[in-house]
Scaffold this active site. Structure first.
Site, PDB file in Angstrom:
ATOM      1  N   GLU A  93       0.536  -1.425   0.705  1.00  0.00           N
ATOM      2  CA  GLU A  93      -0.211   0.573   0.213  1.00  0.00           C
ATOM      3  C   GLU A  93       1.154   1.005   0.123  1.00  0.00           C
ATOM      4  O   GLU A  93       1.777   1.353   1.031  1.00  0.00           O
ATOM      5  CB  GLU A  93      -0.605  -0.081   1.357  1.00  0.00           C
ATOM      6  N   GLU A 133     -15.054  -5.356  -2.453  1.00  0.00           N
ATOM      7  CA  GLU A 133     -14.724  -4.719  -0.272  1.00  0.00           C
ATOM      8  C   GLU A 133     -15.938  -3.880  -0.042  1.00  0.00           C
ATOM      9  O   GLU A 133     -16.507  -2.918   1.062  1.00  0.00           O
ATOM     10  CB  GLU A 133     -13.846  -3.832  -0.129  1.00  0.00           C
ATOM     11  N   GLU A 181      -6.880   0.519  -7.196  1.00  0.00           N
ATOM     12  CA  GLU A 181      -6.722   2.267  -7.221  1.00  0.00           C
ATOM     13  C   GLU A 181      -6.139   2.807  -8.523  1.00  0.00           C
ATOM     14  O   GLU A 181      -5.510   4.051  -8.291  1.00  0.00           O
ATOM     15  CB  GLU A 181      -6.658   2.935  -5.727  1.00  0.00           C
TER      16      GLU A 181
HETATM   17  C1  NOJ Z   1      -7.861  -0.468  -1.013  1.00  0.00           C
HETATM   18  C2  NOJ Z   1      -8.124  -2.490  -1.931  1.00  0.00           C
HETATM   19  O1  NOJ Z   1      -9.027  -1.576  -2.372  1.00  0.00           O
HETATM   20  C3  NOJ Z   1      -8.106  -2.651  -0.440  1.00  0.00           C
HETATM   21  O2  NOJ Z   1      -7.687  -4.032  -1.166  1.00  0.00           O
HETATM   22  C4  NOJ Z   1      -7.029  -2.364   0.331  1.00  0.00           C
HETATM   23  O3  NOJ Z   1      -7.247  -3.510   1.199  1.00  0.00           O
HETATM   24  C5  NOJ Z   1      -6.454  -1.055   1.019  1.00  0.00           C
HETATM   25  N1  NOJ Z   1      -7.308  -0.495   0.319  1.00  0.00           N
HETATM   26  C6  NOJ Z   1      -5.745  -0.815   2.766  1.00  0.00           C
HETATM   27  O4  NOJ Z   1      -4.211  -1.118   1.613  1.00  0.00           O
HETATM   28 CA    CA Z   2     -10.760   0.220  -3.263  1.00  0.00          CA
END
Ligand code: NOJ
Ligand code: CA
Length: 723
Positions: free
Chosen positions: A438, A531, A507
Site C-alpha cells: 500500500e 469490498e 486504485e
Molecule cells: C483499498 C484496497 O482496495 C483494499 O483491497 C486494501 O485492503 C486497502 N486499500 C488497504 O490497502
Molecule cells: Ca479500493
C-alpha cells in the site's frame, strides 16, 4: 513468448499524394457491416461511423488545443497577488488542415494470450492512415483508423521531422457525436477514483440523474458534473450496443468524456497534471487509441476483443513464470474491522524514529504469525495457490489521508510477522505469499523503495505483489489518472517483470488492454469491488454492468466469495452484503480474472463446505468462453471451458429481480455429463435469506435443457463433469 500465427497482411497501398483535396475517404470493416468516413470540411477534420447503413456517429470533430511555448517563469507581484506570466497563447490544431495523402492496409492474425477468456484471439481489421498538414503553421498530424467487425479504433500520431517537437496538450478535442440519445451505464468523471455505482439513464438525463442516482445513497460529497468515465456502455434507440473507451494508455493522461446531453455528443476531457496541463509530448509520438465498439447484442459486446487487439503484442521474452492465481487473504478481516492492519494504536509514528519492539501491541493486528499460519493451512488444504497478507509491514498506524510522504519502507515487518519463517512454512505447504505494497499514494516514496522491496520479495520467494494507491497523490497536486501516474503504474509493471513478479494494482488507472503487452499485469481493481459490501453495500445490478464497462479493458480483482452477509453481527461493521451465496459463486465465472480470490474467512467457508466446493473446483484460465444471455444492469450468463483440462463451468447473476432462464449446454462435446448445480433456493433473497441455496446433481447431454431460477440479488453456478 507464445507463438503468434500470422495469416495474411493484405494490400498495403502506397501513400498516394492527392492532386486535389479529397474531402471524403471511406473505410469498411472486414465483414462490411461497419463503415466510416474521414471528412475534411473547410479544413476541419471529422469522422463518421455507420452500422449496416444506420448512423452510429454523426460527423464528429478531431484535433487538439496545444499549449503555447513556455518562457522562463517571470513572477509579478501586484500588491495582492503573485502571478506567473510564463505561457504564450495556446493554439488550435483542429482546423485549417490540408490532406497530404491517405493509405490503406489490412491485417489478419490469430494470437495467443498468456492467460485469458480464450486461448486464441483473432485480430482482423482494415486500416486507413490520413496524413494532414496545418496550412499556416505547417504542423503535421496523422490519424490512423482501424475498423474491425466489432468496432473502430483511431489514434492521433505526431510524426517526426516537423517544427512541433516538444509540446504540451491543453486539451484533446475528440468528439463522439452519438446519432441518438443513447441509454447509458455510466459513472461520473473523476480524476482520482472509479469507485462508484453506475447510473442508468439516457445521455440527456445524466446531469439530472447524477444527483439523484449517485449522491442519494452516497457518503461522498456531492459536486456537479457533466462528465463520465470510460469504458462507457450505451444502447442506441435502434438497439445497438455502443461502447466508448480507450486502448493502450501509455505516456498520456486518461480520457474522460464531457456529456453534451442536449446534442447527445461526448467530448474528450483529459486528466490534468498538477499545473492543469494535459499531456507532455515529444515527436514522434502518438495518443492511445480511442475506441467505439458496436455490437448487435449485449453478448456480442462481451465477446469483443477490440481493446486487446489494439494493444501491442507481448513485450516479455519469457512468460513461463506468469501463472493465473487462486488465492485467499488475511484481508476481509481488516476490511470488516474484525482485525487491524496496524500493530499498535498509536496515532502518529515516524519511521526510523519509532521502536516497534518497545511498543504495546493493540491485540487486533491481523498479520500475526499464528493467524497467517492458520490461513496457510486452510488455503493449502483446499488447493489454493497463494495467500495475500496485508498489514505485514511497519507504518500502518497513520498511513491514510495524512498526505504523509515517508509513510512505509515496504521492507520492515511488524515484530509479530516473521517474514522468513512464514514464507518457508507457506512454501512447504505449496502456497506462495502475496506481498502487499500500500503506497498510500505517496508515490515518490514507493519509487524510492521499489527496487529494494522487489529484491526482498525475490529473497523470500514472493511472486506477486498487490499495490494500492489510497489517498491524494504525492507529488502533491498530481491525480491518479494523470500522465505522471499513468507512467508510474506502467513503470511498476515493467520493474516488477524484471524481478519475475506479477502485479495487482488497486486504485490505479482503469485498464486499457495493456495486459496483452505486459501479462504480468495480472489484476487491477479500478472500480467499486466487493469490498464495498463492507462499506455500506452495493446494489446487486453492479455485477451485471461491470463486465460491459470496467472489465472491457482487462480483468478485475473483484474479490468474490463472501458467504457471511450479516457483517454487523459478525464483525460489528454496519453493512450487509447484498448478494446470495449462489450469486457469489457465479462471479468466479461471470467476472473474468486470472487472479481470483476466495475473499471470506476460513471459518465462514467451513460453515458451507458444500458450496465452497465450487470455488475449489472452478478454473481460472480459459480455452473458450460463451456468452449465453446478457443485458447490462439486469442479468448475465456465461459458460467457459477450462484451458487445463477442458472442463466446462457456467455462471449467472441477476439484479434485484428474480429471473428464470433455460440453458442449453450445446457447448459441451457429445457425451454424458454430471451437472452439479449450485442454485438459489426457492425462498432465497439477498436481503432476507441470502444463505438459501441448493446443490443438485443431474445427468445432462449437449441436447439437454437446464431450467434455472435466480432469486433477487441471486445467481447460480454449474460445473459439468464428464461421466
Ligand atoms: C483499498 C484496497 O482496495 C483494499 O483491497 C486494501 O485492503 C486497502 N486499500 C488497504 O490497502
Ligand atoms: Ca479500493
Amino acid at each position: 513468448m507464445k507463438k503468434i500465427v500470422l495469416i495474411l497482411i493484405l494490400a498495403i497501398s502506397a501513400c498516394s499524394p492527392q492532386k486535389s483535396i479529397t474531402d471524403r475517404v471511406t473505410l469498411t470493416s472486414p465483414d462490411g457491416d461497419l463503415s466510416m468516413e474521414f471528412l475534411l470540411e473547410d479544413g476541419i477534420p471529422m469522422y463518421t461511423l455507420k452500422h449496416k447503413g444506420t448512423d452510429v456517429l454523426l460527423p464528429s470533430r478531431l484535433g487538439f488545443e496545444i499549449r503555447g511555448s513556455m518562457k522562463s517563469a517571470l513572477i509579478r507581484f501586484d500588491g495582492d497577488h503573485i502571478t506567473k506570466s510564463d505561457v504564450k497563447p495556446s493554439f488550435l490544431l483542429d482546423r485549417n488542415f490540408e490532406l497530404l495523402c491517405t493509405s490503406n492496409s489490412s491485417f489478419d492474425e490469430y494470437w495467443e494470450p498468456v492467460w485469458g477468456e480464450e486461448c486464441s484471439i483473432r485480430n482482423h481489421y482494415h486500416e486507413l492512415l490520413v496524413e494532414l498538414k496545418q496550412k499556416e503553421s505547417g504542423h503535421l498530424l496523422n490519424i490512423r483508423f482501424r475498423l474491425f467487425d466489432d468496432g473502430l479504433g483511431f489514434r492521433y500520431e505526431f510524426p517526426d521531422k516537423q517544427r512541433l517537437t516538444h509540446f504540451a496538450i491543453k486539451e484533446e478535442l475528440t468528439e463522439f457525436a452519438m446519432a441518438d440519445d443513447c441509454f447509458a451505464w455510466w459513472i461520473p468523471g473523476d480524476y482520482d477514483t472509479q469507485e462508484y455505482e453506475y447510473g442508468e439513464c439516457k445521455l440527456s438525463e445524466i446531469e439530472e440523474n447524477f444527483k439523484e442516482q449517485i449522491w442519494a445513497n452516497s457518503s461522498q460529497t456531492p459536486f456537479n458534473t457533466s462528465g463520465v468515465q470510460t469504458s462507457l456502455q450505451m444502447k442506441s434507440a435502434s438497439g445497438l450496443y455502443i461502447n466508448i473507451h480507450e486502448a493502450a494508455l501509455v505516456n498520456y493522461p486518461c480520457m474522460h468524456l464531457i456529456v453534451d446531453g442536449k446534442h447527445h455528443t461526448l467530448r474528450s476531457w483529459l486528466t490534468p497534471d498538477a499545473q492543469g496541463w494535459k499531456g507532455y509530448m515529444q515527436t514522434p509520438c502518438h495518443t492511445p487509441w480511442r475506441t467505439v465498439q458496436v455490437a448487435e447484442s449485449a453478448v456480442e459486446q462481451l465477446a469483443s476483443r477490440l481493446i486487446l487487439n489494439l494493444n501491442e503484442p507481448c513485450a516479455l521474452e519469457d512468460v513461463s513464470w506468469i501463472k493465473p492465481v487462486k488465492y485467499m487473504g488475511v484481508w476481509w478481516e481488516m476490511i470488516t474491522d474484525k482485525s487491524s492492519w496496524s500493530y499498535t494504536d498509536i496515532p502518529s509514528v515516524k519511521l526510523g524514529e519509532f521502536d516497534y519492539n518497545q511498543a504495546t501491541p493493540n491485540g487486533t493486528h491481523g498479520a500475526n504469525n499464528t493467524k497467517v499460519r492458520a490461513y496457510i493451512d486452510f488455503a493449502s488444504e483446499h488447493g489454493f495457490d497463494a495467500l495475500l497478507v496485508e498489514g505485514w509491514n511497519i507504518g500502518w498506524e497513520d498511513w491514510a489521508n495524512k498526505s504523509k510522504d515517508y509513510v512505509f519502507d515496504f521492507q520492515t515487518p511488524y515484530p509479530d510477522f516473521d517474514i522468513e519463517a512464514l514464507n518457508q512454512y507457506a512454501h512447504s505447504k505449496g502456497i506462495s505469499l502475496i506481498m502487499h505494497h500500500e503506497t498510500s499514494s505517496s508515490v515518490r516514496n514507493y519509487e524510492r523503495h521499489m527496487d529494494a522491496a522487489y529484491k526482498l520479495m525475490n529473497k523470500y520467494g514472493y511472486t506477486s505483489v498487490k499495490t494500492g494507491y489510497v489517498g491524494d497523490i504525492i507529488p502533491r497536486g498530481e491525480y491518479h489518472y494523470g500522465q505522471w501516474m499513468v507512467n508510474h503504474y506502467l513503470h511498476v509493471v515493467k520493474e516488477a517483470a524484471k524481478h519475475k513478479i506479477t502485479v495487482n494494482a488497486h486504485e490505479a488507472v482503469r485498464p486499457t488492454g495493456l495486459c496483452r503487452t505486459y501479462p504480468n499485469m495480472i489484476g487491477n481493481e479500478s472500480a467499486m469491488g466487493n469490498e464495498y459490501q463492507a462499506f455500506g453495500g452495493i446494489g446487486p445490478k453492479h455485477v451485471t454492468i461491470l463486465p460491459f464497462t470496467r472489465l472491457n479493458g482487462g480483468p478485475m480483482d473483484y474479490t468474490p466469495g463472501i458467504f457471511e452477509q450479516n457483517l454487523k453481527e459478525w464483525s460489528g461493521k454496519n453493512s450487509w452484503v447484498n448478494a446470495t451465496i449462489a450469486n457469489q459463486l457465479a462471479l468466479y465465472v461471470t467476472m473474468y480474472s486470472p487472479l481470483q480470490m476466495a475473499a471470506d474467512t476460513p471459518d465462514h467457508y467451513r460453515e458451507h463446505m458444500d458450496a465452497f466446493q465450487f470455488i475449489k473446483d472452478v478454473a481460472i484460465d480459459w480455452e473458450e468462453s460463451r456468452y449465453l444471455y446478457a443485458e447490462p444492469g439486469d442479468y448475465l450468463i456465461i459458460a467457459r471451458k477450462a484451458k487445463e483440462d477442458g472442463q466446462w463451468f457456467c455462471g449467472g447473476v441477476t439484479d434485484d429481480n428474480a429471473r428464470e432462464f433455460d440453458i442449453c449446454p450445446d457447448f459441451l462435446e457429445a457425451g454424458e455429463y454430471e451437472a452439479i448445480i449450485y442454485a438459489d433456493s426457492d425462498d432465497a433473497h439477498y436481503k432476507t435469506n441470502p444463505k438459501g441455496y441448493s446443490i443438485s446433481k443431474h445427468k445432462v447431454t449437449p441436447e439437454s435443457t437446464i431450467h434455472i431460477r435466480m432469486a433477487p440479488g441471486g445467481g447460480f453456478a454449474i460445473s459439468f463433469k464428464k461421466i
